[in-house]
Motif scaffolding. Structure first.
Motif, mmCIF file in Angstrom:
data_model
loop_
_atom_site.group_PDB
_atom_site.id
_atom_site.type_symbol
_atom_site.label_atom_id
_atom_site.label_comp_id
_atom_site.label_asym_id
_atom_site.label_seq_id
_atom_site.Cartn_x
_atom_site.Cartn_y
_atom_site.Cartn_z
ATOM 1 N N PHE A 1 0.812 -1.215 0.000
ATOM 2 C CA PHE A 1 0.000 0.000 0.000
ATOM 3 C C PHE A 1 0.845 1.264 0.000
ATOM 4 O O PHE A 1 0.316 2.364 0.120
ATOM 5 C CB PHE A 1 -0.910 0.028 1.240
ATOM 6 N N PHE A 2 2.162 1.109 -0.119
ATOM 7 C CA PHE A 2 3.043 2.255 0.065
ATOM 8 C C PHE A 2 3.811 2.553 -1.219
ATOM 9 O O PHE A 2 3.855 1.736 -2.142
ATOM 10 C CB PHE A 2 4.025 1.988 1.211
ATOM 11 N N ASP A 3 4.392 3.747 -1.266
ATOM 12 C CA ASP A 3 5.186 4.106 -2.448
ATOM 13 C C ASP A 3 6.645 3.671 -2.283
ATOM 14 O O ASP A 3 7.525 4.131 -2.998
ATOM 15 C CB ASP A 3 5.097 5.608 -2.737
ATOM 16 N N TYR A 4 6.900 2.799 -1.319
ATOM 17 C CA TYR A 4 8.213 2.187 -1.134
ATOM 18 C C TYR A 4 7.981 0.690 -0.925
ATOM 19 O O TYR A 4 6.889 0.262 -0.543
ATOM 20 C CB TYR A 4 8.967 2.796 0.054
ATOM 21 N N SER A 5 9.005 -0.121 -1.179
ATOM 22 C CA SER A 5 8.830 -1.573 -1.096
ATOM 23 C C SER A 5 9.553 -2.206 0.085
ATOM 24 O O SER A 5 9.292 -3.361 0.421
ATOM 25 C CB SER A 5 9.322 -2.232 -2.392
ATOM 26 N N THR A 6 10.458 -1.457 0.724
ATOM 27 C CA THR A 6 11.186 -1.977 1.877
ATOM 28 C C THR A 6 11.287 -0.899 2.936
ATOM 29 O O THR A 6 11.611 0.254 2.632
ATOM 30 C CB THR A 6 12.608 -2.431 1.473
ATOM 31 N N GLU A 7 11.008 -1.286 4.177
ATOM 32 C CA GLU A 7 11.117 -0.344 5.302
ATOM 33 C C GLU A 7 11.998 -0.965 6.379
ATOM 34 O O GLU A 7 11.762 -2.101 6.802
ATOM 35 C CB GLU A 7 9.736 -0.033 5.874
ATOM 36 N N LEU A 8 12.997 -0.218 6.822
ATOM 37 C CA LEU A 8 13.945 -0.690 7.831
ATOM 38 C C LEU A 8 13.954 0.271 9.011
ATOM 39 O O LEU A 8 14.002 1.492 8.821
ATOM 40 C CB LEU A 8 15.358 -0.765 7.238
ATOM 41 N N SER A 9 13.918 -0.277 10.204
ATOM 42 C CA SER A 9 13.964 0.555 11.399
ATOM 43 C C SER A 9 15.047 0.009 12.336
ATOM 44 O O SER A 9 14.916 -1.090 12.864
ATOM 45 C CB SER A 9 12.598 0.557 12.102
ATOM 46 N N TYR A 10 16.118 0.774 12.484
ATOM 47 C CA TYR A 10 17.186 0.415 13.434
ATOM 48 C C TYR A 10 17.517 1.698 14.184
ATOM 49 O O TYR A 10 16.602 2.251 14.831
ATOM 50 C CB TYR A 10 18.379 -0.257 12.743
ATOM 51 N N SER A 11 18.729 2.235 14.153
ATOM 52 C CA SER A 11 18.990 3.527 14.781
ATOM 53 C C SER A 11 18.439 4.666 13.933
ATOM 54 O O SER A 11 18.402 5.812 14.362
ATOM 55 C CB SER A 11 20.498 3.717 15.005
ATOM 56 N N ARG A 12 18.015 4.333 12.739
ATOM 57 C CA ARG A 12 17.360 5.274 11.830
ATOM 58 C C ARG A 12 16.309 4.516 11.031
ATOM 59 O O ARG A 12 16.159 3.302 11.183
ATOM 60 C CB ARG A 12 18.374 5.926 10.894
ATOM 61 N N ILE A 13 15.569 5.207 10.204
ATOM 62 C CA ILE A 13 14.533 4.575 9.374
ATOM 63 C C ILE A 13 14.905 4.764 7.909
ATOM 64 O O ILE A 13 15.238 5.869 7.475
ATOM 65 C CB ILE A 13 13.147 5.167 9.664
ATOM 66 N N GLU A 14 14.871 3.676 7.174
ATOM 67 C CA GLU A 14 15.085 3.732 5.724
ATOM 68 C C GLU A 14 13.844 3.211 5.021
ATOM 69 O O GLU A 14 13.282 2.179 5.421
ATOM 70 C CB GLU A 14 16.274 2.850 5.310
ATOM 71 N N ARG A 15 13.422 3.900 3.987
ATOM 72 C CA ARG A 15 12.324 3.450 3.123
ATOM 73 C C ARG A 15 12.787 3.571 1.683
ATOM 74 O O ARG A 15 13.099 4.671 1.221
ATOM 75 C CB ARG A 15 11.063 4.287 3.360
ATOM 76 N N VAL A 16 12.861 2.450 0.992
ATOM 77 C CA VAL A 16 13.423 2.435 -0.354
ATOM 78 C C VAL A 16 12.548 1.611 -1.295
ATOM 79 O O VAL A 16 11.734 0.790 -0.859
ATOM 80 C CB VAL A 16 14.859 1.856 -0.356
#
Length: 331
Positions: free
Chosen positions: A49-64
């Motif tokens: 449902f999102f305009d990104y296919s991978t979401e990562l949450s560690y000390s920061r957040i990445e959405r790619v």
């Protein structure tokens, strides 16, 4: 959804002999244990449902939208290695990263365990250790030894032997009462200093060629320490050997200790600790002391400016603590 729990480790003896450049020629061995402080990796497939296919949450957040765009090297390379697509990954830990407890390798092991489970595949502890070593040392090109990945995978109090053909994990045979006494006699303090282990390891690796004698002596101490644990030798000898091996390790590289660390260590010894060491590659993180019961209060007072971290040994290694299968079809 998959959740994995992977312990951190403390290495007592033999650190540095787990570098391939050393053990392939001379053999190597370490005595280490895992303990009840963990990292948790939560992985599931990301809903579309999102305009990104991978979401990562560690000390920061990445959405790619492209795996190649992931900035975290271990996650990026592990996803490519196992062909992971469209995931949400969350990382949490009981202790801070870059603190000398093998945190990055525990994360690598826990992440690979979660990825295999999400794909519906079983990976045993040796497979996870081997893959984590390959991920960190080959795919990510990070300097360092190979004991952390093995300890995090297998768990427990072990002697790990290294040679040109690989490694073997041998549990240290010790009575429950003696093991509990060892646990009680160890005190762990956070110095507040954090650093990138691979940066220290690069310097250490360069210095090792000139420090072969110290490393061979550190290797021989593994036999002595195992003998102390598994025989009726006074357990306090373990603490004295820790002091000796720490002084040897300090001599390998200038990056292993600092004036501040040396000052804190000296305060602990003056307060009654029989020995101890800085855990990990060096430069900061956690100080471990071996302290007889009647000296614990004095050592705690001497270290009152540091955070004391009580702990218990653990034996499980990495494990999946939640498993819910998911139906997933690749786009």
């Amino acid at each position: 959804m998959i959740i994995t729990q992977t312990p951190f480790r403390m290495s007592f003896f033999g650190g540095g002999t787990d570098f391939p450049g050393f053990y392939k020629e001379h053999g190597g061995a370490v005595i280490s244990t895992t303990f009840d402080k963990y990292c948790y990796v939560n992985v599931r497939h990301l809903p579309r449902f999102f305009d990104y296919s991978t979401e990562l949450s560690y000390s920061r957040i990445e959405r790619v939208t492209d795996v190649e765009a992931i900035e975290h090297p271990a996650i990026r390379e592990a996803m490519k290695y196992l062909d992971m697509q469209e995931i949400r990954l969350t990382y949490e830990a009981d202790l801070p990263a870059r603190s000398g407890l093998g945190t990055s390798s525990s994360f690598a092991v826990g992440m690979l365990n979660a990825f295999y489970a999400l794909k519906g595949k079983y990976a045993d502890k040796r497979k996870l250790a081997d893959d984590a070593i390959y991920l960190e040392r080959v795919l990510c090109k990070e300097s360092g030894g190979v004991q952390d990945q093995i300890a995090a995978s297998f768990g427990g109090l072990n002697r790990i032997n290294f040679n040109a053909d690989g490694y073997e994990v041998n549990p240290v045979i010790i009575s429950p009462e003696r093991k509990a006494q060892l646990n009680r006699n160890l005190m762990l303090f956070f110095t507040g200093f954090s650093r990138f282990s691979s940066d220290i390891q690069k310097t250490t690796q360069k210095d090792m060629a000139d420090k072969e004698r110290q490393l061979l002596e550190m290797l021989s101490l593994v036999d002595e320490a195992e003998k102390v644990l598994t025989t009726k030798t006074d357990l306090n000898e373990f603490g004295r050997l820790l002091d000796y091996t720490w002084k040897l390790k300090r001599g390998i590289s200038s990056g292993i200790s600092t004036d501040s660390i040396d000052g804190l260590y000296a305060k602990g010894i003056e307060a009654g600790a029989l020995g101890g060491k800085l855990l990990g590659a060096g430069g900061g993180g956690f100080l471990l002391f071996y302290v007889e019961e009647d000296k614990r209060e004095a050592v705690a007072k001497a270290m009152e400016d540091l955070l004391y971290v009580p702990f218990q040994f653990e034996n499980s290694g990495t494990r999946v603590i939640h498993y819910t299968a998911e139906m997933y079809e690749k786009r």
